[in-house]
Enzyme design. Structure first.
Site, mmCIF file in Angstrom:
data_model
loop_
_atom_site.group_PDB
_atom_site.id
_atom_site.type_symbol
_atom_site.label_atom_id
_atom_site.label_comp_id
_atom_site.label_asym_id
_atom_site.label_seq_id
_atom_site.Cartn_x
_atom_site.Cartn_y
_atom_site.Cartn_z
ATOM 1 N N PHE A 124 0.750 -1.209 -0.012
ATOM 2 C CA PHE A 124 -0.096 -0.118 0.001
ATOM 3 C C PHE A 124 0.703 1.354 0.171
ATOM 4 O O PHE A 124 1.968 1.211 0.786
ATOM 5 C CB PHE A 124 -0.970 0.083 1.476
ATOM 6 C CG PHE A 124 -1.918 1.122 1.451
ATOM 7 C CD1 PHE A 124 -3.318 0.854 0.423
ATOM 8 C CD2 PHE A 124 -1.783 2.262 1.672
ATOM 9 C CE1 PHE A 124 -4.120 2.016 0.482
ATOM 10 C CE2 PHE A 124 -2.491 3.467 1.621
ATOM 11 C CZ PHE A 124 -3.939 3.300 1.014
ATOM 12 N N GLU A 367 2.968 3.305 10.818
ATOM 13 C CA GLU A 367 1.382 3.184 10.762
ATOM 14 C C GLU A 367 0.756 4.651 11.943
ATOM 15 O O GLU A 367 -0.029 4.162 12.563
ATOM 16 C CB GLU A 367 0.986 1.843 11.438
ATOM 17 C CG GLU A 367 -0.146 1.342 11.222
ATOM 18 C CD GLU A 367 -0.408 0.935 9.758
ATOM 19 O OE1 GLU A 367 -1.411 1.228 9.264
ATOM 20 O OE2 GLU A 367 0.608 0.408 9.501
#
Length: 383
Positions: A124, A367
């Protein structure tokens, strides 16, 4: 009555993964790290064990095991090799979940199924040279062109996109502006081999040496209209919708590192002797071990609770941020204290703890940085 035991089927799964990691990962982890080698064969084995699509419906080749089971598996993989676990994490969450949550039936058959079965590896692309924590600040653009989209921009620090089993990369791009001047976003799948899509050399990182991480460049990269995932204009919201599970997975990765640091500290303290006694006889050492063990149990409670809430379909954004924040900072403290217990032996690259020490810092960054996690928690408590 509260039950803190894992269900028997998850215990069995965890034991299977522990045995697999000991036999297939542990003997090779140091070499993979030193040689910066991505172990493709291992990931195909993970696919054979039905571990590459744990959060994907069985309809599309996954096992739909849930977040608690996923965290239990992560504890075992990450406690042996953080690079392997990080690649598995990126593939299983932010690479697969946008397709699982928002993809069409055809997209799920064409792209999600080979990811879930482990035939292919997913990536991603969000972060850019000038945008990371500020996800809305991305500048990669997608413009309508005929019956498709023309992509231009650069993505940075993208994992899993440059291996021999990479399927492609799902990216977030700006698609236009709203009536009030804001940005519109879209999610797009760019297959490997697409014209105008190039990959930079592997980045030389402080840790996660066996994880393939690169810059991705899109120069007039044209893709068909059916490569838009979900609704045009909703791309950022779609990414944020799957981000909480990604944060739980990084929290679990952090938990696994703390677990490894504790094991290595105990093993070394038992066998290393100074002044005629094992290190365990010295209170300064035994207190470090006690602190790591106590904080590990506290982090474990946060991580598994966030995972349980996700499985129950209950709100868990705050809990995911708390778990990621605490577990990642614990991982860094645990690695540092464990290395301190090892002394000079811990500082040489041949030592196992040195690898975990180098791997720990990124957990406070990836993240969503821990500064962002604190913002998320504070907003949830004060809004």
């Amino acid at each position: 009555m509260m039950d803190f035991d894992l269900p028997p089927e998850i215990v069995s799964l965890q034991e299977m993964c522990r045995d697999f990691a000991a036999k297939e990962i542990a003997p090779h982890a140091a070499r993979w790290s030193e040689d910066e080698l991505f172990p493709s064969r291992l990931f195909r084995q993970l696919g054979e064990l039905e571990l590459m699509g744990m959060l994907v419906s069985e309809k599309y080749g996954g096992s739909d095991a849930g977040m608690v089971a996923y965290v239990a598996v992560m504890e075992e993989l990450g406690a042996v090799d953080q690079s392997v676990a990080a690649a598995w994490n990126a593939h299983s969450t932010i690479a697969s979940l946008p397709l699982a949550e928002f993809g069409t039936e055809q997209q799920k058959e064409d792209w999600l199924r080979p990811l879930a079965t482990g035939e292919k590896l997913g990536a991603f692309g969000l972060t850019e040279p000038e945008a990371g924590s500020d996800a809305a600040g991305i500048t990669t653009r997608a413009e309508r062109s005929g019956d498709g989209w023309l992509i231009n921009g650069t993505k940075m620090f993208i994992s899993n996109a440059g291996t021999d089993m990479s399927l492609g990369v799902t990216i977030l791009a700006v698609t236009g502006t709203t009536p009030d001047g804001g940005k519109r976003y879209g999610t797009f799948f760019i297959p490997d081999g697409a014209a105008g899509y190039t990959k930079g050399q592997r980045l030389k990182k402080l840790g996660w040496h066996a994880l393939d991480t690169r810059e991705l460049v899109f120069e007039d990269c044209w893709i068909p209209a059916e490569h838009l995932v979900g609704q045009e204009g909703n791309g950022l919201r779609q990414f944020l919708a799957v981000l909480d599970k990604g944060r739980i997975s990084v929290a679990a990765l952090s938990l696994s590192l703390a677990k490894a640091a504790l094991r290595l500290a105990v093993e070394h303290a038992r066998t290393r002797r100074q002044f005629g006694r094992p290190l365990t006889a010295f209170q300064a050492v035994s207190h470090k071990i006690a602190d790591i063990a106590t904080e590990y149990e506290a982090a474990r409670g946060l991580v598994y609770r966030a995972a349980w809430l996700a499985d129950q379909g209950r709100p868990h954004a705050k809990e995911a941020a708390m778990a990621k924040l605490y577990a990642s900072e614990l991982a860094n403290r645990a690695a540092s204290q464990s290395l301190q217990i090892h002394g000079g032996y811990g500082y040489i690259r041949e030592s196992e703890i040195s690898r975990f020490y180098a791997d720990a810092k990124i957990l406070e960054i990836g993240e969503g940085t821990n500064e962002v996690q604190r913002n998320v928690i504070a907003r949830a408590l004060t809004r």
